[in-house]
Scaffold this motif. Structure first.
Motif, short mmCIF file in Angstrom:
data_model
loop_
_atom_site.label_atom_id
_atom_site.label_comp_id
_atom_site.label_asym_id
_atom_site.label_seq_id
_atom_site.Cartn_x
_atom_site.Cartn_y
_atom_site.Cartn_z
N ASN A 51 0.81 -1.21 0.00
CA ASN A 51 0.00 0.00 0.00
C ASN A 51 0.84 1.27 0.00
N GLY A 52 2.14 1.14 0.20
CA GLY A 52 3.02 2.31 0.22
C GLY A 52 3.10 2.98 1.58
N LYS A 53 2.61 2.35 2.61
CA LYS A 53 2.64 2.90 3.97
C LYS A 53 3.80 2.26 4.74
N TYR A 54 5.01 2.61 4.36
CA TYR A 54 6.19 1.97 4.92
C TYR A 54 6.38 2.29 6.40
N TRP A 55 5.88 3.41 6.86
CA TRP A 55 6.06 3.80 8.25
C TRP A 55 5.29 2.89 9.21
N LYS A 56 4.34 2.11 8.71
CA LYS A 56 3.57 1.22 9.58
C LYS A 56 4.27 -0.12 9.82
N ILE A 57 5.25 -0.44 9.01
CA ILE A 57 5.93 -1.73 9.13
C ILE A 57 6.66 -1.86 10.47
N PRO A 58 7.42 -0.86 10.92
CA PRO A 58 8.06 -1.01 12.25
C PRO A 58 7.06 -1.12 13.39
N ILE A 59 5.90 -0.52 13.24
CA ILE A 59 4.88 -0.62 14.29
C ILE A 59 4.38 -2.06 14.38
N ALA A 60 4.14 -2.67 13.23
CA ALA A 60 3.66 -4.06 13.23
C ALA A 60 4.71 -4.99 13.83
N TYR A 61 5.96 -4.83 13.42
CA TYR A 61 7.00 -5.69 13.96
C TYR A 61 7.30 -5.37 15.43
N GLY A 62 7.15 -4.13 15.82
CA GLY A 62 7.32 -3.78 17.23
C GLY A 62 6.28 -4.46 18.10
N GLY A 63 5.02 -4.44 17.66
CA GLY A 63 3.96 -5.11 18.42
C GLY A 63 4.17 -6.61 18.51
N LEU A 64 4.57 -7.21 17.38
CA LEU A 64 4.84 -8.65 17.40
C LEU A 64 6.05 -8.96 18.28
N GLY A 65 7.07 -8.11 18.21
CA GLY A 65 8.27 -8.33 19.01
C GLY A 65 8.01 -8.22 20.50
N VAL A 66 7.18 -7.27 20.90
CA VAL A 66 6.83 -7.12 22.32
C VAL A 66 6.10 -8.36 22.81
N GLY A 67 5.15 -8.85 22.01
CA GLY A 67 4.42 -10.07 22.40
C GLY A 67 5.34 -11.27 22.52
N VAL A 68 6.25 -11.43 21.58
CA VAL A 68 7.19 -12.56 21.63
C VAL A 68 8.14 -12.42 22.81
N TYR A 69 8.62 -11.20 23.07
CA TYR A 69 9.52 -10.97 24.20
C TYR A 69 8.86 -11.37 25.52
N PHE A 70 7.64 -10.91 25.75
CA PHE A 70 6.97 -11.23 27.02
C PHE A 70 6.60 -12.71 27.09
N TYR A 71 6.31 -13.32 25.97
CA TYR A 71 6.06 -14.76 25.98
C TYR A 71 7.31 -15.51 26.44
N LEU A 72 8.46 -15.17 25.86
CA LEU A 72 9.70 -15.87 26.21
C LEU A 72 10.09 -15.62 27.67
N LYS A 73 9.93 -14.39 28.15
CA LYS A 73 10.26 -14.09 29.55
C LYS A 73 9.34 -14.85 30.51
N ASN A 74 8.05 -14.87 30.22
CA ASN A 74 7.12 -15.58 31.09
C ASN A 74 7.34 -17.09 31.02
N ASP A 75 7.70 -17.59 29.86
CA ASP A 75 7.99 -19.02 29.72
C ASP A 75 9.23 -19.40 30.53
N GLU A 76 10.23 -18.52 30.51
CA GLU A 76 11.45 -18.77 31.29
C GLU A 76 11.14 -18.83 32.79
N GLN A 77 10.33 -17.88 33.28
CA GLN A 77 9.97 -17.87 34.70
C GLN A 77 9.08 -19.06 35.05
N TYR A 78 8.17 -19.41 34.16
CA TYR A 78 7.30 -20.56 34.40
C TYR A 78 8.14 -21.83 34.54
N ASP A 79 9.11 -22.01 33.63
CA ASP A 79 9.98 -23.20 33.70
C ASP A 79 10.81 -23.20 34.97
N ARG A 80 11.25 -22.02 35.40
CA ARG A 80 12.04 -21.91 36.63
C ARG A 80 11.25 -22.40 37.84
#
Length: 180
Positions: A51-80
């Motif tokens: 669509n030519g809206k390149y400025w939205k791409i970092p927002i999408a990856y930022g949101g996905l990255g935050v979700g993955v980061y918190f999943y991995l941190k919570n999984d690490e604590q759960y396993d602990r």
């Protein structure tokens, strides 16, 4: 006899110039929204690039990255907490929550509550990832729809006079012209 030339003759030599409106929008493509949504479903951010809206791409990856980061941190604590709880059930008393004098800083119930807490946070993180992924697809689809919406800049407000042929009176007013 010589014929007289008409000195009052009028010659029409005016050229009518037709101005063409320049269109700054793309021609209508009915498959563009579906194509943009498909691209975003295949690779997040690809629909926004389409669509030519390149400025939205970092927002999408930022949101996905935050979700993955918190999943991995919570999984690490759960396993602990899970591994400590399993070691206590097996009879070991050498985990990090038991002091050298043998007192427990965290009880078995506390370990179970911690496991439930981190398990719930892992599930919420998964929901965040799925939500951001779905919003990425919806955004690409809606943006592709709105790009094809023709918004003309030709808004004008000008005075107008209408002559009523039946009564012979003139009506004065303002007209707002909006071209679609």
């Amino acid at each position: 006899m010589v014929a007289q030339e008409d000195s009052l003759s009028v010659s029409v030599a005016e050229k009518i110039i037709v101005e063409e409106e320049s269109r700054d929008y793309k021609p209508y493509d009915p498959l563009a929204p579906a194509r943009a949504a498909f691209f975003s479903a295949v690779l997040p951010g690809l629909g926004q690039a389409y669509n030519g809206k390149y400025w939205k791409i970092p927002i999408a990856y930022g949101g996905l990255g935050v979700g993955v980061y918190f999943y991995l941190k919570n999984d690490e604590q759960y396993d602990r907490y899970r591994s400590i709880y399993k070691r206590r059930l097996a009879g070991f008393t050498d985990d990090e929550f038991i002091t050298p004098t043998g007192t427990q800083r965290v009880t078995n119930d506390g370990l179970i509550r911690a496991q439930r807490f981190y398990q719930r946070n892992k599930e919420i993180s998964i929901l965040v990832i799925v939500g951001v992924y779905a919003l990425n697809i919806i955004d690409a689809n809606v943006d592709a729809h709105l790009q094809q919406f023709n918004v003309s800049e030709d808004l004008s407000l000008r005075p107008s006079m209408n002559f009523n042929e039946f009564t012979g009176k003139t009506g004065y007013g303002l007209s707002l012209n909006y071209n679609f």
